[in-house]
Every structure is written in C-alpha cells, then in structure tokens.
Design an enzyme around this catalytic site. Structure first.
Site, short mmCIF file in Angstrom:
data_model
loop_
_atom_site.label_atom_id
_atom_site.label_comp_id
_atom_site.label_asym_id
_atom_site.label_seq_id
_atom_site.Cartn_x
_atom_site.Cartn_y
_atom_site.Cartn_z
CG ASP A 230 -1.91 -1.18 1.20
OD1 ASP A 230 -2.25 -1.65 0.10
OD2 ASP A 230 -2.28 -1.64 2.29
CD GLU A 231 3.78 3.05 2.42
OE1 GLU A 231 3.98 4.16 1.88
OE2 GLU A 231 3.31 2.91 3.57
#
EC number: 3.5.1.10
Length: 287
Positions: A230-231
């Site tokens: 999720d980066e």
C-alpha cells in the site's frame, strides 16, 4: 474520433527547448496538436508532457511517427511513449469475494466508457461467488490460494498474464498481497484499489478503525502496485463525509461507492495515457 489520432507522453530533465523540439518535429511530420498538457516539477527538475495529435493530410502509422521522434527523444534523454488511441489495451481483472468494483468496471467497459479489452477475469474464489455478475463470454479463471500454495498460485497467475498478453492488471478488491517477485514483474502496469484514504488506517478492517477514531471523512485510494504494501505511487483518491450517526456498516456501504468511482477513474487515466510515474509519485493529466 473521425480521423486517426495519437497520444505522446514524455518525461525528462527540464532544460530549455523541449517544447520547441517536440512541436517542431510534429509540425515537420505534418501533425496537428489537438491537446497539450505539461508540468515542470521544480522539486525534482523533471519535465512532463502529454500531447494528443493527429496527422493532417496523408495517413501515418504510429511506428513511423515514433521512429521519426526517436532522435528528439534521445537529444533530451526522454522516457516516452507514442500510441495510437484506437488501440485498446488488454486488461486482466482480479477480484476476491467482494464484487462491487469488478461489476462496476465490467459495466463501464460494456457501455464503452473504459476503452479496453478485458482479456481475463481471475479470482481466488470460485465463479459461483459472483451470482449477480454477467461475465458473458469472458474467460474466468479460479486460482485458489493458501499461504502454502501462494508461490504456485502466483506462478500460474504470471503465466496467465503472459499467455493472455495482459498489458494492465487491475486488482479490483483482490484481497491478496502480491509477493515482491510478482509485484516487481508487474511494476508500472498493476493498479490496486485500497479501501482507505492512504496513508492512514492501513491493514484489516479500515472502516472499523476509522469508526473507532470518530473520523468525519472516509476515502479510497487507487495506486500503482509495488513491493511495499500500500505504498505505491498514488493515482487517484476521493472522500465521503460522514457523521457520528453512521455505523461501521454505513461506512462500508458508503465506502463501496467511493472505491468504485476511484478505481474506475484511475483505470481510465491509465488507459488514456494520463499517468506518468514521477519517483514515488505520479503526474496525472486529468481531462
């Protein structure tokens, strides 16, 4: 589009003469600029541009235009693409138990809103899970996965990407974390929808986390997939206002609507060559 048109995207170190060089080549190639957007990132010194163009007079193929533009690109050290807008990218859709994003993308594809060719639908749940989904003649693949079988499952998934010629992979609420190896193989061509307004409330049950904190806004984030969970570089986000009267179930319901529209916009931006990577960020030329 009544005549063939092309989209040119580019990024490079910002130096004088880029726009002049690009414009001069397009003029000499007998092309008309239909739309042009540009951005100078003063923090990184990078220049970004998206141009929609069409030939005036004799028809010309994308390959010929690209060959002629190559010397200009080399002169400025550009990362660039030139694509015929009539060509539809082959897109693979991945989903798990939740089907709202999958159904929304299929609907927008069927009505012509998303210019793509769906080459496969893949799920780690059986097809019977999607009782309300009309797959028509689309190939649907069930690839179940457990922690023990994950390497073999991802190997099968990668073979499917290669066999179908998928140019873009969309995780439409595919609730599996891709391994670093697969994320690396799909770098730059895999989009995820995260059921939270990143970078907050990551992990499981984000709406319940948000409810416990008494937030007044919830959101969703679509981003490029990288090996860091999720980066990845963010493409699109949106929010919805809530109040103390909303239950966690209300947040889930409202969240589904946000997720659908955020993912659809992100997919369209990529299909229309509006997204250009910029390190850990993206430049998105919206319409």
């Amino acid at each position: 589009m009544t005549s063939p048109s092309f989209v040119l995207t580019l990024s490079c170190t910002n130096v004088p003469g880029i726009v002049a060089g690009v414009s001069a080549y397009l003029f000499e190639a007998g092309c008309n600029i239909l739309d042009a957007q540009q951005f100078d990132d003063v923090e990184t010194g990078r220049f970004f541009m998206r141009i929609v163009l069409n030939p005036v007079g004799a028809p010309v193929a994308a390959d010929a235009l690209a060959a002629g533009f190559a010397p200009v690109a080399r002169r400025f050290g550009m990362a660039w693409t030139l694509r015929d807008r009539a060509e539809r990218r082959r897109v693979m859709l991945l989903a798990s138990r939740f089907d709202h994003c999958l159904n929304d993308l299929l609907y927008r594809w069927r009505i012509g809103e998303l210019p793509m060719e769906v080459c496969a639908v893949v799920s780690n749940y059986p097809r019977e899970t999607y009782g309300h989904t009309d797959f028509g003649t689309l190939p649907v693949h069930h690839l179940p996965v457990t922690p023990e079988t994950k390497p073999a499952q991802e190997a099968a998934l990668w073979r499917l990407v290669q066999d179908t010629g998928a140019e873009l992979v969309v995780l439409a609420r595919y609730m599996q974390i891709l391994s670093d190896d697969l994320a690396g193989r799909l770098a730059g061509r895999c989009i995820n929808i995260h059921h939270s307004f990143l970078p907050g409330f990551k992990g499981a049950r984000p709406y319940h986390q948000a409810h416990a904190r008494g937030v007044k806004l919830i959101g969703a984030t679509s981003h490029l997939v990288t090996g860091d969970l999720d980066e990845g570089p963010i493409i699109e986000q949106d929010v919805e206002r809530i109040s103390h009267r909303d239950t966690p179930e209300d947040l889930v319901r409202k969240g589904r609507d946000i997720e659908r529209r955020v993912l659809a916009r992100a997919v369209r931006y990529v299909l229309e060559d509006r997204v250009i990577p910029n390190g850990r960020k993206t430049v998105v030329f919206t319409d």
